[in-house]
Design a protein around this motif. Structure first.
Motif, PDB file in Angstrom:
ATOM      1  N   ILE A  11       3.118 -33.625  23.588  1.00  0.00           N
ATOM      2  CA  ILE A  11       2.427 -33.516  24.973  1.00  0.00           C
ATOM      3  C   ILE A  11       3.535 -32.647  25.489  1.00  0.00           C
ATOM      4  O   ILE A  11       4.620 -32.634  25.545  1.00  0.00           O
ATOM      5  CB  ILE A  11       2.528 -35.134  25.484  1.00  0.00           C
ATOM      6  N   TYR A  12       2.654 -31.899  26.259  1.00  0.00           N
ATOM      7  CA  TYR A  12       3.442 -30.744  27.031  1.00  0.00           C
ATOM      8  C   TYR A  12       3.928 -31.034  28.456  1.00  0.00           C
ATOM      9  O   TYR A  12       3.001 -31.808  29.014  1.00  0.00           O
ATOM     10  CB  TYR A  12       2.069 -29.712  27.056  1.00  0.00           C
ATOM     11  N   TYR A  13       5.148 -30.389  28.776  1.00  0.00           N
ATOM     12  CA  TYR A  13       5.755 -30.946  30.056  1.00  0.00           C
ATOM     13  C   TYR A  13       4.758 -30.022  31.002  1.00  0.00           C
ATOM     14  O   TYR A  13       4.467 -29.083  30.784  1.00  0.00           O
ATOM     15  CB  TYR A  13       7.000 -29.962  29.992  1.00  0.00           C
ATOM     16  N   HIS A  19       1.079 -21.875  28.226  1.00  0.00           N
ATOM     17  CA  HIS A  19       1.501 -20.409  27.749  1.00  0.00           C
ATOM     18  C   HIS A  19       1.168 -20.276  26.111  1.00  0.00           C
ATOM     19  O   HIS A  19       0.729 -21.489  25.483  1.00  0.00           O
ATOM     20  CB  HIS A  19       3.030 -19.955  27.793  1.00  0.00           C
ATOM     21  N   GLY A  21       2.838 -20.696  23.459  1.00  0.00           N
ATOM     22  CA  GLY A  21       3.574 -21.714  22.489  1.00  0.00           C
ATOM     23  C   GLY A  21       2.802 -22.953  22.630  1.00  0.00           C
ATOM     24  O   GLY A  21       2.429 -23.546  21.408  1.00  0.00           O
ATOM     25  N   TYR A  24      -0.431 -22.357  20.545  1.00  0.00           N
ATOM     26  CA  TYR A  24      -0.433 -22.142  19.339  1.00  0.00           C
ATOM     27  C   TYR A  24      -0.327 -23.847  18.774  1.00  0.00           C
ATOM     28  O   TYR A  24      -1.025 -23.987  17.257  1.00  0.00           O
ATOM     29  CB  TYR A  24       1.114 -21.444  18.975  1.00  0.00           C
ATOM     30  N   THR A  25       0.489 -24.542  19.151  1.00  0.00           N
ATOM     31  CA  THR A  25       0.677 -25.736  18.490  1.00  0.00           C
ATOM     32  C   THR A  25      -0.599 -26.480  18.517  1.00  0.00           C
ATOM     33  O   THR A  25      -1.066 -27.213  17.388  1.00  0.00           O
ATOM     34  CB  THR A  25       1.582 -26.540  19.347  1.00  0.00           C
ATOM     35  N   TRP A 224      12.498 -38.638  27.002  1.00  0.00           N
ATOM     36  CA  TRP A 224      12.178 -38.654  25.614  1.00  0.00           C
ATOM     37  C   TRP A 224      11.582 -39.763  25.016  1.00  0.00           C
ATOM     38  O   TRP A 224      10.821 -39.922  23.979  1.00  0.00           O
ATOM     39  CB  TRP A 224      13.127 -38.019  24.623  1.00  0.00           C
ATOM     40  N   ASN A 230       4.060 -41.959  23.283  1.00  0.00           N
ATOM     41  CA  ASN A 230       2.570 -41.613  23.661  1.00  0.00           C
ATOM     42  C   ASN A 230       1.756 -41.740  22.512  1.00  0.00           C
ATOM     43  O   ASN A 230       0.471 -42.287  22.566  1.00  0.00           O
ATOM     44  CB  ASN A 230       2.526 -40.047  24.149  1.00  0.00           C
ATOM     45  N   TYR A 231       2.473 -41.553  21.318  1.00  0.00           N
ATOM     46  CA  TYR A 231       1.748 -41.400  19.952  1.00  0.00           C
ATOM     47  C   TYR A 231       1.060 -42.713  19.599  1.00  0.00           C
ATOM     48  O   TYR A 231      -0.243 -42.699  19.123  1.00  0.00           O
ATOM     49  CB  TYR A 231       2.830 -40.953  19.048  1.00  0.00           C
ATOM     50  N   GLY A 265       6.728 -27.805  17.479  1.00  0.00           N
ATOM     51  CA  GLY A 265       7.837 -26.554  17.577  1.00  0.00           C
ATOM     52  C   GLY A 265       9.292 -27.172  16.947  1.00  0.00           C
ATOM     53  O   GLY A 265       9.632 -28.035  17.121  1.00  0.00           O
ATOM     54  N   ILE A 268      12.203 -29.033  18.917  1.00  0.00           N
ATOM     55  CA  ILE A 268      12.094 -30.613  19.059  1.00  0.00           C
ATOM     56  C   ILE A 268      11.968 -31.453  18.101  1.00  0.00           C
ATOM     57  O   ILE A 268      11.341 -32.567  17.987  1.00  0.00           O
ATOM     58  CB  ILE A 268      10.986 -30.926  20.048  1.00  0.00           C
ATOM     59  N   HIS A 272      11.847 -35.691  17.105  1.00  0.00           N
ATOM     60  CA  HIS A 272      10.686 -36.306  16.229  1.00  0.00           C
ATOM     61  C   HIS A 272      11.099 -37.060  14.792  1.00  0.00           C
ATOM     62  O   HIS A 272      10.655 -37.931  14.592  1.00  0.00           O
ATOM     63  CB  HIS A 272       9.598 -35.390  16.072  1.00  0.00           C
ATOM     64  N   HIS A 294       6.709 -25.870  13.271  1.00  0.00           N
ATOM     65  CA  HIS A 294       6.251 -24.485  13.230  1.00  0.00           C
ATOM     66  C   HIS A 294       7.469 -23.552  14.049  1.00  0.00           C
ATOM     67  O   HIS A 294       8.211 -24.052  14.601  1.00  0.00           O
ATOM     68  CB  HIS A 294       5.020 -24.246  13.990  1.00  0.00           C
TER      69      HIS A 294
HETATM   70  N1  MSP Z   1       7.390 -32.535  26.272  1.00  0.00           N
HETATM   71  C1  MSP Z   1       8.028 -32.121  25.084  1.00  0.00           C
HETATM   72  C2  MSP Z   1       7.335 -32.564  23.832  1.00  0.00           C
HETATM   73  C3  MSP Z   1       7.281 -34.090  24.004  1.00  0.00           C
HETATM   74  S1  MSP Z   1       6.584 -34.696  22.417  1.00  0.00           S
HETATM   75  C4  MSP Z   1       6.571 -36.598  22.370  1.00  0.00           C
HETATM   76  C5  MSP Z   1       8.028 -30.390  25.131  1.00  0.00           C
HETATM   77  N2  MSP Z   1       7.011 -29.822  25.890  1.00  0.00           N
HETATM   78  S2  MSP Z   1       7.031 -28.341  25.882  1.00  0.00           S
HETATM   79  O1  MSP Z   1       6.118 -28.072  26.758  1.00  0.00           O
HETATM   80  O2  MSP Z   1       8.258 -27.788  26.287  1.00  0.00           O
HETATM   81  O3  MSP Z   1       6.803 -27.685  24.474  1.00  0.00           O
HETATM   82  C6  MSP Z   1       5.565 -27.933  23.612  1.00  0.00           C
HETATM   83  C7  MSP Z   1       5.708 -27.183  22.398  1.00  0.00           C
HETATM   84  O4  MSP Z   1       5.531 -25.899  22.776  1.00  0.00           O
HETATM   85  C8  MSP Z   1       6.809 -27.224  21.722  1.00  0.00           C
HETATM   86  O5  MSP Z   1       6.480 -27.854  20.441  1.00  0.00           O
HETATM   87  C9  MSP Z   1       7.619 -26.042  21.450  1.00  0.00           C
HETATM   88  O6  MSP Z   1       8.091 -25.774  20.241  1.00  0.00           O
HETATM   89  C10 MSP Z   1       6.376 -25.097  21.771  1.00  0.00           C
HETATM   90  N3  MSP Z   1       6.677 -23.812  22.349  1.00  0.00           N
HETATM   91  C11 MSP Z   1       7.237 -23.458  23.373  1.00  0.00           C
HETATM   92  N4  MSP Z   1       7.597 -22.287  23.570  1.00  0.00           N
HETATM   93  C12 MSP Z   1       7.233 -21.611  22.377  1.00  0.00           C
HETATM   94  C13 MSP Z   1       6.809 -20.263  21.550  1.00  0.00           C
HETATM   95  N5  MSP Z   1       7.426 -19.131  22.261  1.00  0.00           N
HETATM   96  N6  MSP Z   1       6.281 -20.159  20.482  1.00  0.00           N
HETATM   97  C14 MSP Z   1       5.762 -21.440  19.755  1.00  0.00           C
HETATM   98  N7  MSP Z   1       5.899 -22.409  20.371  1.00  0.00           N
HETATM   99  C15 MSP Z   1       6.744 -22.712  21.346  1.00  0.00           C
HETATM  100  O7  MSP Z   1       8.805 -29.937  24.160  1.00  0.00           O
END
Ligand code: MSP
Length: 516
Positions: A11-13, A19, A21, A24-25, A224, A230-231, A265, A268, A272, A294
């Motif tokens: 889940i994304y911050y 962006h 990243g 991609y995920t 965290w 969340n899952y 990614g 993290i 996990h 990844h």
């Molecule tokens: N909120 C946490 C995840 C909690 S899961 C229970 C978090 N969020 S994040 O928004 O920072 O990142 C989400 C994902 O984006 C991560 O898997 C991270 O590896 C990925 N990426 C961030 N920048 C990246 C790149 N430049 N390239 C590929 N993936 C990257 O972490």
């Protein structure tokens, strides 16, 4: 026997807009989710946003917004991105939702009851960017090992007895070698755990934006611990009990025949593969899942960072692709294809528009697109728009390619699965050029021409089916042109060969060229 499969993105911050990243995920999860659906598995694909913690609170304050309003706005941008990227997620969870907050409170109480929580003083380094604690011996040149700024904290905190799980975790890794993939990450985690686990601080008192600790409102739950659950909050865990089991939780966590899969990614993995299973074990919840980590993308060779100003915006990249006269859907497919194809899944990769153009033109345009266009146009013009006779003589020789394709996806080697399609298409192209049906026609060898066109159309049909998880829009368009199985396309159709006499539609270019 169920055929259930649960796949999750992190889940994304919401501290900032999405962006590459994130894209991609999410695309990787979507590709794998589609693959399983094509196998007729019941799939639950979850994505969402991580909204609590100091980082998000800080971003909201910087924009002079109240945190909830700020989260609502940014979370919506992630939902929009999911739509834009044609993601097939079944749910979108936000950690500010009641169903999630209830789950976390319930878990806290279980952990407490099971004796895994105690109160003490936390003293050490904290990096807001990573939302992570660091030991003194991890600090490099005054920064976290990730390069994030750290500050010293001393505050009252609840602790989780992580140290009690060292042996149990090592036993788990040994029993399930696939628990963490790729193997380089597996080794990293095993070494980390072997080096000794300290208890983990799981509450904070120096800010307020989070889930309150039950019965001690001064504390908020560590972001965290909050986020990982969340899952299962999305699987209705808050309403699960032995008397009244929650269907989703039973079907996709406890009784799924395919292990749940967390795609993350590489940054993290520790959360996990170490904290998450330990939290679950401590709560008497099964640990049926696996984690795949990844790599990271760079931009034209440079590390992506906000301060450098080279963050890649997926929305802009899709707009740029549309400037080549692609339809919106085709632009999305091209973007998805490049990300999945360019880099072995698990490795780091470099994003470059030049490489994207080269990759797309050579594989989708020149190889598959050209073959499709030439073969179907000949059928349309010379065979009254019907698949010609020739079934009894045509042989596609697809078997080894299909075998590689399925093996690759089972190993999450997404790029290799695509490669096997391209290799098959190369092979078909070569045979098509060698047989040169246009010459056969000139020479009056109509039966031979028909066999060649029939066989090639059959190969194109197979290519289109295999492309469905990667470029769903374009692959479906090829099957539309062939005018076959217009409903519920799935891998069962692999063995359902093309039939002579079947009408096809007037061919149109499926994969337009990117002319730079
Ligand atoms: N909120 C946490 C995840 C909690 S899961 C229970 C978090 N969020 S994040 O928004 O920072 O990142 C989400 C994902 O984006 C991560 O898997 C991270 O590896 C990925 N990426 C961030 N920048 C990246 C790149 N430049 N390239 C590929 N993936 C990257 O972490």
């Amino acid at each position: 026997m169920t055929n259930n499969f649960f796949i999750t993105s992190p889940i994304y911050y919401v501290n900032d807009v999405p962006h590459i990243g994130h894209a991609y995920t999410s695309i990787a999860c979507d590709t794998i989710a589609r693959f399983h659906r094509l196998k007729n598995h019941q799939v639950f694909f979850l994505t969402g946003t991580d909204e609590h913690g100091q980082k998000v609170e800080k971003s909201a304050t910087n924009q002079q917004k109240n945190p909830q309003q700020f989260c609502d706005e940014v979370s919506q941008k992630f939902r929009d991105l999911a739509n834009l990227l044609n993601l097939s997620n079944d749910d979108f969870i936000r950690t500010t939702e009641a169903r999630h907050q209830k789950t976390v409170a319930k878990i806290w109480e279980i952990l407490e009851k099971n004796g895994y929580i105690y109160k003490d003083i936390y003293e050490g380094w904290y990096a807001v960017r990573d939302e992570a604690f660091y030991n003194a011996d991890e600090i490099v040149d005054g920064k976290a090992p990730t390069g994030a700024e750290v500050s010293w904290h001393r505050e009252e905190s609840y602790f989780f007895r992580l140290s009690a799980f060292q042996d149990k975790l090592l036993a788990l890794y040994e029993a399930v070698p696939d628990f963490i993939r790729p193997v380089s990450r597996y080794n990293e985690v095993v070494n980390f755990v072997k080096s000794g686990l300290k208890d983990l601080s799981i509450s904070r008192t120096s800010f307020t934006w989070g889930i309150k600790v039950p019965n001690d409102e001064k504390h908020v739950v560590y972001v965290w611990l909050d986020a990982l659950f969340n899952y299962i909050s999305a699987l209705d865990f808050a309403n699960n009990s032995s008397e009244n089991p929650a269907q989703l939780f039973q079907n996709f966590w406890n009784n799924a025949s395919n292990s749940p899969l967390h795609i993350v990614g590489k940054d993290i993995v520790r959360f996990h593969a170490v904290y998450w299973p330990a939290f679950l074990m401590a709560s008497n919840i099964n640990v049926p899942f696996g984690v795949f980590a990844h790599g990271w993308w760079t931009n034209e060779g440079q590390k992506i960072s906000k301060s450098v100003g080279n963050v890649i915006d997926p929305i802009k990249e899709i707009e740029w692709l549309k400037s080549f006269n692609l339809s919106h859907e085709t632009a999305i497919d091209y973007f998805r294809y490049f990300l999945m194809r360019e880099v072995p899944f698990g490795n780091d990769g470099d994003y470059s528009r030049t490489h994207l153009i080269a990759r797309l033109n050579s594989e989708l345009v020149n190889n598959i697109g050209n073959l499709t266009q030439r073969c179907l146009t000949m059928i349309y013009k010379n065979c009254e728009g019907k698949i010609p006779d020739g079934e009894e003589h045509s042989q596609t020789h697809i078997e080894p390619f299909i075998e590689n394709y399925f093996l690759a996806i089972d190993n999450l080697a997404i790029d290799k699965a695509i490669q096997s399609i391209i290799e098959f298409s190369d092979f078909v192209n070569k045979k098509f050029n060698d047989l040169a049906p246009w010459n056969l026609k000139k020479q009056g060898k109509i039966a031979e021409m028909n066999i060649c066109l029939h066989e090639t159309a059959e190969s194109i049909r197979l290519i289109a089916i295999l492309l469905l998880p990667f470029v769903p829009h374009c692959a479906n368009k090829i099957l539309d042109l062939l005018n076959i199985y217009n409903n519920h396309r799935n891998f069962n159709f692999i063995t359902k060969k093309i039939i002579a006499g079947q009408n096809i539609l007037e061919p149109v270019a499926i994969f337009p060229r990117l002319n730079s």
